[in-house]
Write an enzyme that holds these catalytic residues in place. Structure first.
Site, short mmCIF file in Angstrom:
data_model
loop_
_atom_site.label_atom_id
_atom_site.label_comp_id
_atom_site.label_asym_id
_atom_site.label_seq_id
_atom_site.Cartn_x
_atom_site.Cartn_y
_atom_site.Cartn_z
CG ASP A 196 -2.32 1.36 0.77
OD1 ASP A 196 -2.77 1.27 0.02
OD2 ASP A 196 -2.77 1.86 2.17
CG HIS A 212 0.81 1.85 -9.58
ND1 HIS A 212 0.15 1.45 -7.81
CD2 HIS A 212 -0.66 2.13 -9.94
CE1 HIS A 212 -0.86 1.80 -7.56
NE2 HIS A 212 -1.17 2.09 -8.95
CG LEU A 260 12.18 -19.21 -2.56
CD1 LEU A 260 13.03 -18.59 -2.91
CD2 LEU A 260 11.46 -19.95 -1.06
CG LEU A 306 -6.13 -7.66 7.86
CD1 LEU A 306 -7.40 -9.67 8.55
CD2 LEU A 306 -5.02 -7.47 7.77
CB SER A 307 -7.95 -3.78 2.82
OG SER A 307 -7.90 -2.14 3.12
#
Length: 299
Positions: free
Chosen positions: A73, A91, A187, A255-256
């Protein structure tokens, strides 16, 4: 032989908090009595390296979370603070930061990472910004599919969310990245895109009901027998452990909708830094905070 003169590197590492390394305004506009700006920056850089090294040694001695969730965010606000008019510039900076952070997580041996890159609600953003953001995500996914570093590290990449809501070209890029990394198992990188926690739970319940209906179970029987484990088996991340730690940048304390089901017993860490300005010490502090907590799991 004359004794060696003491060096600044011989000094004991400073105890936290080291407020000066967080003094952003001092770096931008140092007062006259502190000397040149370059000298101030060099001093802060040295303190930063000492502090980072101390933190890393400390967290390496403690238990490491297997799965970390990251809510990325603050890209647009970061761009505005830099005076950049195009929100896509933020972004792009955030996308560049991602590779660096993934390297840090690998150094800490965190095996699973879930990134909240684009919520379902974000799909309602202004068309110009949204199209640019979706194109940026698509380009990253296409590069992932052929990135030697991804394959050398054994990273499995997959997307979670309401993928059917995304443009066909982005869906194609997702499928390409997933197929190219399907056999990797060292991973795991989950990209939550077009994602909403409520939607995920709704989708899981729908799939469960359809599954039971195909087996001839009545709705009343399903209602009587359904368990949390039954729903969990139909989540987007059904085959992964829940995240032990969730980190959100930009100072927002919510947390949205991110991993609402999976985060029931997660530890949370909220960081003031915007995502493009996220530092290794921010990550290390988050992990240290996790290590200092006693996880009770509702008991």
């Amino acid at each position: 032989m004359e004794p060696r003169s003491p060096s600044v590197l011989d000094e004991p590492e400073p105890e936290e908090p080291i407020e000066v390394i967080d003094d952003y305004e001092a770096v931008r506009t140092p007062p006259d009595h502190l000397g040149s700006k370059s000298g101030m920056v060099n001093a802060l850089s040295l303190l930063y390296r000492l502090y980072e090294r101390r933190l890393e040694r400390e967290v390496q001695r403690g238990p490491m979370p297997r799965h970390i969730g990251l809510i990325l965010d603050g890209n647009r606000r970061y761009a505005r603070e830099l005076g950049l008019e195009d929100p896509l510039a933020g972004h792009r900076l955030g996308a560049d930061k991602l590779e660096e952070v993934m390297d840090w997580l690998e150094e800490l041996e965190v095996r699973i990472t879930t990134l909240f890159a684009l919520s379902a609600e974000n799909l309602a953003r202004p068309p110009a910004e949204l199209s640019g953001l979706l194109a940026l995500i698509e380009a990253k996914l296409r590069s992932v599919a052929i990135d030697p570093k991804i394959h050398r590290k054994g990273v499995r990449v997959r997307a979670v969310g309401r993928l059917e809501l995304l443009p066909p070209s982005l869906q194609e890029a997702i499928a390409l990245a997933e197929e190219a990394t399907r056999e990797h198992d060292r991973l795991t990188l989950n990209l939550a895109v077009g994602y909403g926690g409520r939607q995920e739970i709704t989708d899981a319940v729908r799939q469960l009901l359809r599954e039971r209906a195909r087996c001839g179970a009545s709705l009343a029987r399903v209602a009587d027998e359904i368990t949390p484990e039954d729903i969990g088996k139909h989540l987007y991340t059904y085959d992964l452990p829940d995240p032990e730690l969730i980190i959100r940048t930009s100072g927002e304390v919510r947390l949205s909708g991110f991993l609402l089901w999976q985060s029931a017993y997660s530890e949370f860490y909220f960081c003031d830094a915007y995502w493009p300005a996220f530092r290794k010490i921010d990550l290390l502090r988050a992990v240290r905070s996790y290590q200092q907590r006693k996880r009770r799991f509702g008991t």
